[in-house]
Scaffold this active site. Structure first.
Site, PDB file in Angstrom:
ATOM      1  N   GLU A   1       0.814  -1.220   0.000  1.00  0.00           N
ATOM      2  CA  GLU A   1       0.000   0.000   0.000  1.00  0.00           C
ATOM      3  C   GLU A   1       0.853   1.279   0.000  1.00  0.00           C
ATOM      4  O   GLU A   1       0.390   2.337  -0.424  1.00  0.00           O
ATOM      5  CB  GLU A   1      -0.941   0.017   1.211  1.00  0.00           C
ATOM      6  CG  GLU A   1      -2.030  -1.050   1.142  1.00  0.00           C
ATOM      7  CD  GLU A   1      -2.873  -0.935  -0.113  1.00  0.00           C
ATOM      8  OE1 GLU A   1      -3.301   0.179  -0.440  1.00  0.00           O
ATOM      9  OE2 GLU A   1      -3.076  -1.959  -0.785  1.00  0.00           O
TER      10      GLU A   1
ATOM     11  N   HIS B   1       3.675   1.714  -1.771  1.00  0.00           N
ATOM     12  CA  HIS B   1       3.924   1.965  -3.190  1.00  0.00           C
ATOM     13  C   HIS B   1       2.637   2.445  -3.874  1.00  0.00           C
ATOM     14  O   HIS B   1       2.666   3.349  -4.698  1.00  0.00           O
ATOM     15  CB  HIS B   1       4.385   0.684  -3.890  1.00  0.00           C
ATOM     16  CG  HIS B   1       5.651   0.083  -3.347  1.00  0.00           C
ATOM     17  ND1 HIS B   1       5.664  -1.055  -2.576  1.00  0.00           N
ATOM     18  CD2 HIS B   1       6.948   0.457  -3.459  1.00  0.00           C
ATOM     19  CE1 HIS B   1       6.913  -1.362  -2.261  1.00  0.00           C
ATOM     20  NE2 HIS B   1       7.715  -0.460  -2.765  1.00  0.00           N
TER      21      HIS B   1
ATOM     22  N   GLN C   1      22.539  -0.906  -5.566  1.00  0.00           N
ATOM     23  CA  GLN C   1      22.273  -0.260  -4.277  1.00  0.00           C
ATOM     24  C   GLN C   1      22.373  -1.234  -3.101  1.00  0.00           C
ATOM     25  O   GLN C   1      22.124  -0.849  -1.963  1.00  0.00           O
ATOM     26  CB  GLN C   1      20.938   0.477  -4.287  1.00  0.00           C
ATOM     27  CG  GLN C   1      19.698  -0.387  -4.318  1.00  0.00           C
ATOM     28  CD  GLN C   1      18.454   0.452  -4.563  1.00  0.00           C
ATOM     29  OE1 GLN C   1      18.226   0.962  -5.651  1.00  0.00           O
ATOM     30  NE2 GLN C   1      17.634   0.618  -3.536  1.00  0.00           N
TER      31      GLN C   1
ATOM     32  N   ASP D   1      11.690   6.553   3.034  1.00  0.00           N
ATOM     33  CA  ASP D   1      13.134   6.579   2.781  1.00  0.00           C
ATOM     34  C   ASP D   1      13.557   8.049   2.738  1.00  0.00           C
ATOM     35  O   ASP D   1      13.849   8.607   1.674  1.00  0.00           O
ATOM     36  CB  ASP D   1      13.446   5.869   1.462  1.00  0.00           C
ATOM     37  CG  ASP D   1      13.049   4.401   1.516  1.00  0.00           C
ATOM     38  OD1 ASP D   1      13.879   3.571   1.864  1.00  0.00           O
ATOM     39  OD2 ASP D   1      11.867   4.100   1.243  1.00  0.00           O
TER      40      ASP D   1
ATOM     41  N   LYS E   1       4.929   0.209   6.392  1.00  0.00           N
ATOM     42  CA  LYS E   1       4.874  -0.867   5.398  1.00  0.00           C
ATOM     43  C   LYS E   1       6.209  -0.946   4.675  1.00  0.00           C
ATOM     44  O   LYS E   1       6.813   0.081   4.355  1.00  0.00           O
ATOM     45  CB  LYS E   1       3.747  -0.617   4.404  1.00  0.00           C
ATOM     46  CG  LYS E   1       2.393  -0.798   5.028  1.00  0.00           C
ATOM     47  CD  LYS E   1       1.296  -0.914   3.984  1.00  0.00           C
ATOM     48  CE  LYS E   1      -0.059  -0.975   4.654  1.00  0.00           C
ATOM     49  NZ  LYS E   1      -0.750  -2.227   4.449  1.00  0.00           N
TER      50      LYS E   1
ATOM     51  N   SER F   1       8.585  -3.859   1.997  1.00  0.00           N
ATOM     52  CA  SER F   1       8.724  -5.186   1.365  1.00  0.00           C
ATOM     53  C   SER F   1       9.511  -6.106   2.288  1.00  0.00           C
ATOM     54  O   SER F   1       9.326  -7.324   2.263  1.00  0.00           O
ATOM     55  CB  SER F   1       9.447  -5.062   0.022  1.00  0.00           C
ATOM     56  OG  SER F   1       8.841  -4.070  -0.765  1.00  0.00           O
ATOM     57  N   ARG F   2      10.399  -5.552   3.096  1.00  0.00           N
ATOM     58  CA  ARG F   2      11.243  -6.372   3.975  1.00  0.00           C
ATOM     59  C   ARG F   2      10.490  -6.891   5.199  1.00  0.00           C
ATOM     60  O   ARG F   2      11.000  -7.774   5.891  1.00  0.00           O
ATOM     61  CB  ARG F   2      12.485  -5.592   4.415  1.00  0.00           C
ATOM     62  CG  ARG F   2      13.487  -5.387   3.283  1.00  0.00           C
ATOM     63  CD  ARG F   2      14.821  -4.843   3.781  1.00  0.00           C
ATOM     64  NE  ARG F   2      15.845  -4.904   2.743  1.00  0.00           N
ATOM     65  CZ  ARG F   2      16.196  -3.884   1.940  1.00  0.00           C
ATOM     66  NH1 ARG F   2      15.582  -2.718   2.052  1.00  0.00           N
ATOM     67  NH2 ARG F   2      17.141  -4.034   1.036  1.00  0.00           N
TER      68      ARG F   2
HETATM   69  P1  AMP Z   1      11.243   0.370  -2.632  1.00  0.00           P
HETATM   70  O1  AMP Z   1      10.473  -0.552  -3.500  1.00  0.00           O
HETATM   71  O2  AMP Z   1      11.403  -0.086  -1.229  1.00  0.00           O
HETATM   72  O3  AMP Z   1      12.529   0.850  -3.277  1.00  0.00           O
HETATM   73  O4  AMP Z   1      10.348   1.668  -2.507  1.00  0.00           O
HETATM   74  C1  AMP Z   1       9.912   2.365  -3.654  1.00  0.00           C
HETATM   75  C2  AMP Z   1       9.298   3.679  -3.242  1.00  0.00           C
HETATM   76  O5  AMP Z   1       8.188   3.434  -2.375  1.00  0.00           O
HETATM   77  C3  AMP Z   1      10.273   4.566  -2.451  1.00  0.00           C
HETATM   78  O6  AMP Z   1      10.117   5.911  -2.868  1.00  0.00           O
HETATM   79  C4  AMP Z   1       9.837   4.361  -1.040  1.00  0.00           C
HETATM   80  O7  AMP Z   1      10.134   5.461  -0.200  1.00  0.00           O
HETATM   81  C5  AMP Z   1       8.339   4.195  -1.205  1.00  0.00           C
HETATM   82  N1  AMP Z   1       7.778   3.498  -0.046  1.00  0.00           N
HETATM   83  C6  AMP Z   1       8.158   2.281   0.432  1.00  0.00           C
HETATM   84  N2  AMP Z   1       7.459   1.988   1.559  1.00  0.00           N
HETATM   85  C7  AMP Z   1       6.648   3.051   1.787  1.00  0.00           C
HETATM   86  C8  AMP Z   1       5.701   3.350   2.793  1.00  0.00           C
HETATM   87  N3  AMP Z   1       5.432   2.517   3.806  1.00  0.00           N
HETATM   88  N4  AMP Z   1       5.038   4.535   2.714  1.00  0.00           N
HETATM   89  C9  AMP Z   1       5.296   5.394   1.706  1.00  0.00           C
HETATM   90  N5  AMP Z   1       6.180   5.169   0.728  1.00  0.00           N
HETATM   91  C10 AMP Z   1       6.849   4.005   0.763  1.00  0.00           C
END
Ligand code: AMP
Length: 285
Positions: free
Chosen positions: A35, A37, A61, A151, A185, A187-188
């Site tokens: 949610e 994303h 990364q 992030d 929230k 993915s980890r």
């Molecule tokens: P990632 O797939 O972890 O690289 O995240 C992709 C994008 O989704 C990044 O800009 C993250 O900051 C954002 N994101 C990940 N988790 C959240 C969250 N819980 N709330 C808001 N944005 C998120």
């Protein structure tokens, strides 16, 4: 929703949209979408005519010994979520499509900024992030790009990179989306067993505690951080990487909670490293 796996496919679709005068938003992700994303996609849909999401676990990364291979992946599920939220194109390249062999060109902020906070334990992380985001900006040429406040250091670094490299792209920051019990929230989170999932609540609890203390008037950064650390240390499954109060733009440590301040943390729950944060805005003080 269209799926593109090659750079030329993305360029052709974006060119066609631009010819029609449509604006394009980009949501970069590493997939295994949730949610958080989805909230970025929703925001992009609300502000742009067409939305591109990238779904790519970016090897540059990840540092040695990090979770590159183990990182969760479920592209079919990602596509269902993206389509449901109105995404128009998902870019899902293979590593070989994104990186030519022996690629040696990187984008890096050469200051202390990427060495602060997460940079202490992940010294090459933001070089990989800046490089892949630059490449995505060059491939997609969006009008706006959407990043989560989750992030926070990444968001600040991307804003600086965009300013200093004159990308004519508006960066839109989006609020942290949390589970009902407060856990941000991620993915980890899928790595956590039930006991660890419960223990992981110390991060958001520390965030809420910190916010309350600032609201009650705490302005001493060290005292604020100590109180948050004390809470986290009460959880035997948690091991603190860092809890820090830094300037919201430069990421330099601050002594006083004044101006725009980011209070950020990384905490290991077992082997899983989780992050959380809150921003204190000058106007709220
Ligand atoms: P990632 O797939 O972890 O690289 O995240 C992709 C994008 O989704 C990044 O800009 C993250 O900051 C954002 N994101 C990940 N988790 C959240 C969250 N819980 N709330 C808001 N944005 C998120």
């Amino acid at each position: 929703m269209k799926i593109a796996t090659t750079i030329p496919e993305v360029r052709a679709q974006v060119a066609a949209w631009k010819k029609e005068g449509l604006t394009v938003g980009l949501v970069p992700t590493m997939g295994y979408l949730h949610e958080g994303h989805a909230s970025l996609v929703d925001k992009a849909v609300s502000l742009c005519d067409r939305v591109v999401a990238s779904d790519f676990v970016n090897p540059t990364q990840f540092g040695p010994g990090e979770d590159l291979e183990a990182y969760p992946r479920d592209f079919d599920r990602d596509c269902a979520l993206l389509e449901e939220h109105g995404c128009d194109l998902v870019f899902h390249p293979a590593v070989e499509e994104m990186y030519v062999p022996n690629a040696a060109t990187f984008v890096e902020i050469q200051s202390d900024m990427p060495k602060q906070l997460c940079g202490q334990t992940r010294p090459t992380h933001f070089k990989g992030v800046c490089t892949v985001v630059s490449k995505l900006f060059n491939i997609v040429t969006p009008d706006k790009a959407f990043f989560g406040q989750k992030d926070a250091q990444q968001l600040a670094i991307i804003r600086r990179m965009v300013r200093e490299l004159s990308y004519g792209i508006e960066i839109v920051g989006c609020p942290i989306v949390r589970e009902a019990d407060g856990l941000a929230k991620s993915s980890r989170n899928t790595y956590l067993d039930p006991a660890q999932r419960k223990a992981a609540l110390v991060l958001s609890q520390a965030v809420f505690l910190g916010q309350r203390l600032v609201q009650e008037g705490e302005r001493d950064a060290r005292k604020l951080v100590s109180a948050m650390e004390a809470h986290i240390k009460g959880e035997p499954l948690a091991r603190i990487d860092y809890v820090s109060a830094v300037d919201g733009v430069t990421m330099e440590p601050v002594e006083r909670i004044e101006g725009d301040v980011l209070v950020a943390m990384a905490v290991y729950i077992g082997k899983t490293r989780l992050i959380d944060n809150f921003v204190v805005e000058e106007s709220a003080l």
